[in-house]
Design a protein around this motif. Structure first.
Motif, PDB file in Angstrom:
ATOM      1  N   ASP A 195       0.818  -1.214   0.000  1.00  0.00           N
ATOM      2  CA  ASP A 195       0.000   0.000   0.000  1.00  0.00           C
ATOM      3  C   ASP A 195       0.854   1.268   0.000  1.00  0.00           C
ATOM      4  O   ASP A 195       0.379   2.343   0.377  1.00  0.00           O
ATOM      5  CB  ASP A 195      -0.966  -0.002   1.183  1.00  0.00           C
ATOM      6  N   LEU A 196       2.101   1.131  -0.428  1.00  0.00           N
ATOM      7  CA  LEU A 196       2.995   2.276  -0.562  1.00  0.00           C
ATOM      8  C   LEU A 196       3.286   2.537  -2.034  1.00  0.00           C
ATOM      9  O   LEU A 196       3.230   1.612  -2.859  1.00  0.00           O
ATOM     10  CB  LEU A 196       4.320   2.012   0.170  1.00  0.00           C
ATOM     11  N   PRO A 197       3.609   3.793  -2.400  1.00  0.00           N
ATOM     12  CA  PRO A 197       4.036   4.052  -3.780  1.00  0.00           C
ATOM     13  C   PRO A 197       5.227   3.172  -4.147  1.00  0.00           C
ATOM     14  O   PRO A 197       6.048   2.829  -3.279  1.00  0.00           O
ATOM     15  CB  PRO A 197       4.420   5.535  -3.750  1.00  0.00           C
ATOM     16  N   ALA A 198       5.333   2.813  -5.412  1.00  0.00           N
ATOM     17  CA  ALA A 198       6.357   1.861  -5.848  1.00  0.00           C
ATOM     18  C   ALA A 198       7.760   2.306  -5.480  1.00  0.00           C
ATOM     19  O   ALA A 198       8.589   1.490  -5.042  1.00  0.00           O
ATOM     20  CB  ALA A 198       6.246   1.637  -7.353  1.00  0.00           C
ATOM     21  N   ASP A 199       8.059   3.583  -5.629  1.00  0.00           N
ATOM     22  CA  ASP A 199       9.415   4.047  -5.328  1.00  0.00           C
ATOM     23  C   ASP A 199       9.708   3.989  -3.838  1.00  0.00           C
ATOM     24  O   ASP A 199      10.827   3.650  -3.422  1.00  0.00           O
ATOM     25  CB  ASP A 199       9.643   5.460  -5.874  1.00  0.00           C
ATOM     26  N   VAL A 200       8.699   4.281  -3.017  1.00  0.00           N
ATOM     27  CA  VAL A 200       8.874   4.216  -1.561  1.00  0.00           C
ATOM     28  C   VAL A 200       9.025   2.761  -1.117  1.00  0.00           C
ATOM     29  O   VAL A 200       9.874   2.443  -0.269  1.00  0.00           O
ATOM     30  CB  VAL A 200       7.690   4.889  -0.845  1.00  0.00           C
ATOM     31  N   ARG A 250      -8.644  -2.146  13.762  1.00  0.00           N
ATOM     32  CA  ARG A 250      -8.510  -2.664  12.402  1.00  0.00           C
ATOM     33  C   ARG A 250      -8.083  -1.526  11.482  1.00  0.00           C
ATOM     34  O   ARG A 250      -8.724  -0.473  11.439  1.00  0.00           O
ATOM     35  CB  ARG A 250      -9.826  -3.271  11.929  1.00  0.00           C
ATOM     36  N   PHE A 251      -6.979  -1.740  10.757  1.00  0.00           N
ATOM     37  CA  PHE A 251      -6.479  -0.768   9.798  1.00  0.00           C
ATOM     38  C   PHE A 251      -6.679  -1.304   8.384  1.00  0.00           C
ATOM     39  O   PHE A 251      -6.394  -2.478   8.120  1.00  0.00           O
ATOM     40  CB  PHE A 251      -4.980  -0.512  10.011  1.00  0.00           C
ATOM     41  N   ASP A 252      -7.112  -0.449   7.492  1.00  0.00           N
ATOM     42  CA  ASP A 252      -7.235  -0.818   6.083  1.00  0.00           C
ATOM     43  C   ASP A 252      -5.886  -0.592   5.406  1.00  0.00           C
ATOM     44  O   ASP A 252      -5.729   0.297   4.562  1.00  0.00           O
ATOM     45  CB  ASP A 252      -8.329   0.028   5.419  1.00  0.00           C
ATOM     46  N   THR A 253      -4.911  -1.409   5.801  1.00  0.00           N
ATOM     47  CA  THR A 253      -3.540  -1.242   5.326  1.00  0.00           C
ATOM     48  C   THR A 253      -2.920  -2.590   5.011  1.00  0.00           C
ATOM     49  O   THR A 253      -3.475  -3.643   5.318  1.00  0.00           O
ATOM     50  CB  THR A 253      -2.647  -0.559   6.384  1.00  0.00           C
ATOM     51  N   GLY A 254      -1.718  -2.529   4.435  1.00  0.00           N
ATOM     52  CA  GLY A 254      -0.884  -3.697   4.288  1.00  0.00           C
ATOM     53  C   GLY A 254      -0.164  -4.001   5.584  1.00  0.00           C
ATOM     54  O   GLY A 254      -0.550  -3.525   6.668  1.00  0.00           O
ATOM     55  N   HIS A 255       0.900  -4.779   5.486  1.00  0.00           N
ATOM     56  CA  HIS A 255       1.604  -5.303   6.653  1.00  0.00           C
ATOM     57  C   HIS A 255       2.373  -4.242   7.440  1.00  0.00           C
ATOM     58  O   HIS A 255       2.754  -4.497   8.575  1.00  0.00           O
ATOM     59  CB  HIS A 255       2.576  -6.396   6.185  1.00  0.00           C
ATOM     60  N   SER A 264       2.742   3.263   5.995  1.00  0.00           N
ATOM     61  CA  SER A 264       1.655   3.736   5.132  1.00  0.00           C
ATOM     62  C   SER A 264       0.650   4.616   5.878  1.00  0.00           C
ATOM     63  O   SER A 264       0.024   5.486   5.271  1.00  0.00           O
ATOM     64  CB  SER A 264       0.929   2.550   4.497  1.00  0.00           C
ATOM     65  N   GLN A 265       0.495   4.382   7.189  1.00  0.00           N
ATOM     66  CA  GLN A 265      -0.428   5.179   8.001  1.00  0.00           C
ATOM     67  C   GLN A 265       0.234   5.536   9.336  1.00  0.00           C
ATOM     68  O   GLN A 265      -0.232   5.122  10.410  1.00  0.00           O
ATOM     69  CB  GLN A 265      -1.721   4.393   8.246  1.00  0.00           C
ATOM     70  N   PRO A 266       1.330   6.300   9.284  1.00  0.00           N
ATOM     71  CA  PRO A 266       2.057   6.576  10.530  1.00  0.00           C
ATOM     72  C   PRO A 266       1.255   7.371  11.556  1.00  0.00           C
ATOM     73  O   PRO A 266       1.405   7.145  12.772  1.00  0.00           O
ATOM     74  CB  PRO A 266       3.283   7.356  10.056  1.00  0.00           C
ATOM     75  N   GLU A 267       0.382   8.273  11.094  1.00  0.00           N
ATOM     76  CA  GLU A 267      -0.392   9.068  12.052  1.00  0.00           C
ATOM     77  C   GLU A 267      -1.356   8.191  12.839  1.00  0.00           C
ATOM     78  O   GLU A 267      -1.463   8.311  14.071  1.00  0.00           O
ATOM     79  CB  GLU A 267      -1.172  10.181  11.333  1.00  0.00           C
ATOM     80  N   ALA A 268      -2.065   7.311  12.140  1.00  0.00           N
ATOM     81  CA  ALA A 268      -3.005   6.418  12.821  1.00  0.00           C
ATOM     82  C   ALA A 268      -2.272   5.459  13.751  1.00  0.00           C
ATOM     83  O   ALA A 268      -2.736   5.161  14.860  1.00  0.00           O
ATOM     84  CB  ALA A 268      -3.823   5.642  11.794  1.00  0.00           C
TER      85      ALA A 268
END
Length: 232
Positions: free
Chosen positions: A144-149, A208-213, A218-222
């Motif tokens: 769930d991150l941009p390809a370059d990141v 529950r986070f709607d994220t990858g591993h 990808s969601q540092p604030e949460a």
């Protein structure tokens, strides 16, 4: 002695303290004291000879070095040495498991994934790396991150000692220490049903986070908000 817990961050397999950088910065901006460690089975020069006990000792030593209460945050494999190492630790106020292996006594990480190494574990004797051309680490850890990141983070991954994956947990911290579990719903590594089963242990508070591993990326604030609230 401060009444506000220090936060100790424990990374998963193949990773390092670097993976927490964004979350750490957010927590420190809130005035929290944060410590992030590198596990020896990933970072020690002699890591091929090390096992789960060495990582568990590293976690416990980090906790014992902190004067006052501690909230320990563990990601993925990091949940195993955290569970093992913190049994009986009087100053641990809370454990936050993020898509982590909250194992019970007699269980191992390998057993928890079905007893057979996943096809993307590239095992070379005493050391294991993550990902292969058919199952790239980018899509496993950072889908769930941009390809370059994602590629930049994959470049930081290291080999991991193989033995800790089959080592059995003998002591269980979550039976006595309150815990929170973060389920990552788009996880390409850790099946949702397995996370849900583990999240019910010790009456954990579950998010529950709607994220990858890797929600710390990808969601540092949460992620930081969940950690900041734990142990208060």
């Amino acid at each position: 002695m401060s009444n506000t817990p220090t936060i100790l961050l424990v990374h998963g397999a193949w990773h390092g303290a670097w993976c927490w950088d964004a979350v750490r910065a957010l927590l420190e901006a809130k005035g929290r004291t944060v410590v992030a460690i590198d596990l020896p089975t990933v970072h020690a020069p002699n890591k091929a000879q090390l096992d789960l006990a060495d990582d568990a000792k590293a976690v416990r030593d980090a906790v014992d070095a902190i004067d006052g209460p501690v909230v320990v945050v563990a990601h993925s494999y990091g949940g195993v040495p955290t569970t093992q190492g913190l049994a009986g630790a009087a100053n641990v106020a809370h454990v936050v498991y993020i898509a982590a292996f909250a194992l019970d006594a007699g269980e191992s990480l390998l057993g928890a994934v079905g007893g057979v190494p996943p096809t993307w574990w590239m095992i070379d004797g005493a050391l294991t790396t993550a990902g292969n051309p058919a199952e790239p680490a980018e899509s496993l850890f950072f889908n769930d991150l941009p390809a370059d990141v994602a590629a930049a983070n994959v470049a930081k991954l290291l080999s991991q000692a193989t033995k800790p994956f089959s080592d059995v947990v003998t002591e269980v911290a979550w039976k006595a220490i309150p815990s929170t579990y973060v389920i990552t719903e788009r996880d390409a590594i850790f099946p949702l049903f397995a996370q849900e089963a583990l999240s019910g242990r010790a009456g954990s508070t579950v998010h529950r986070f709607d994220t990858g591993h890797s929600p710390f990326l990808s969601q540092p604030e949460a992620t930081a908000a969940i950690i900041d609230a734990a142990g208060r």
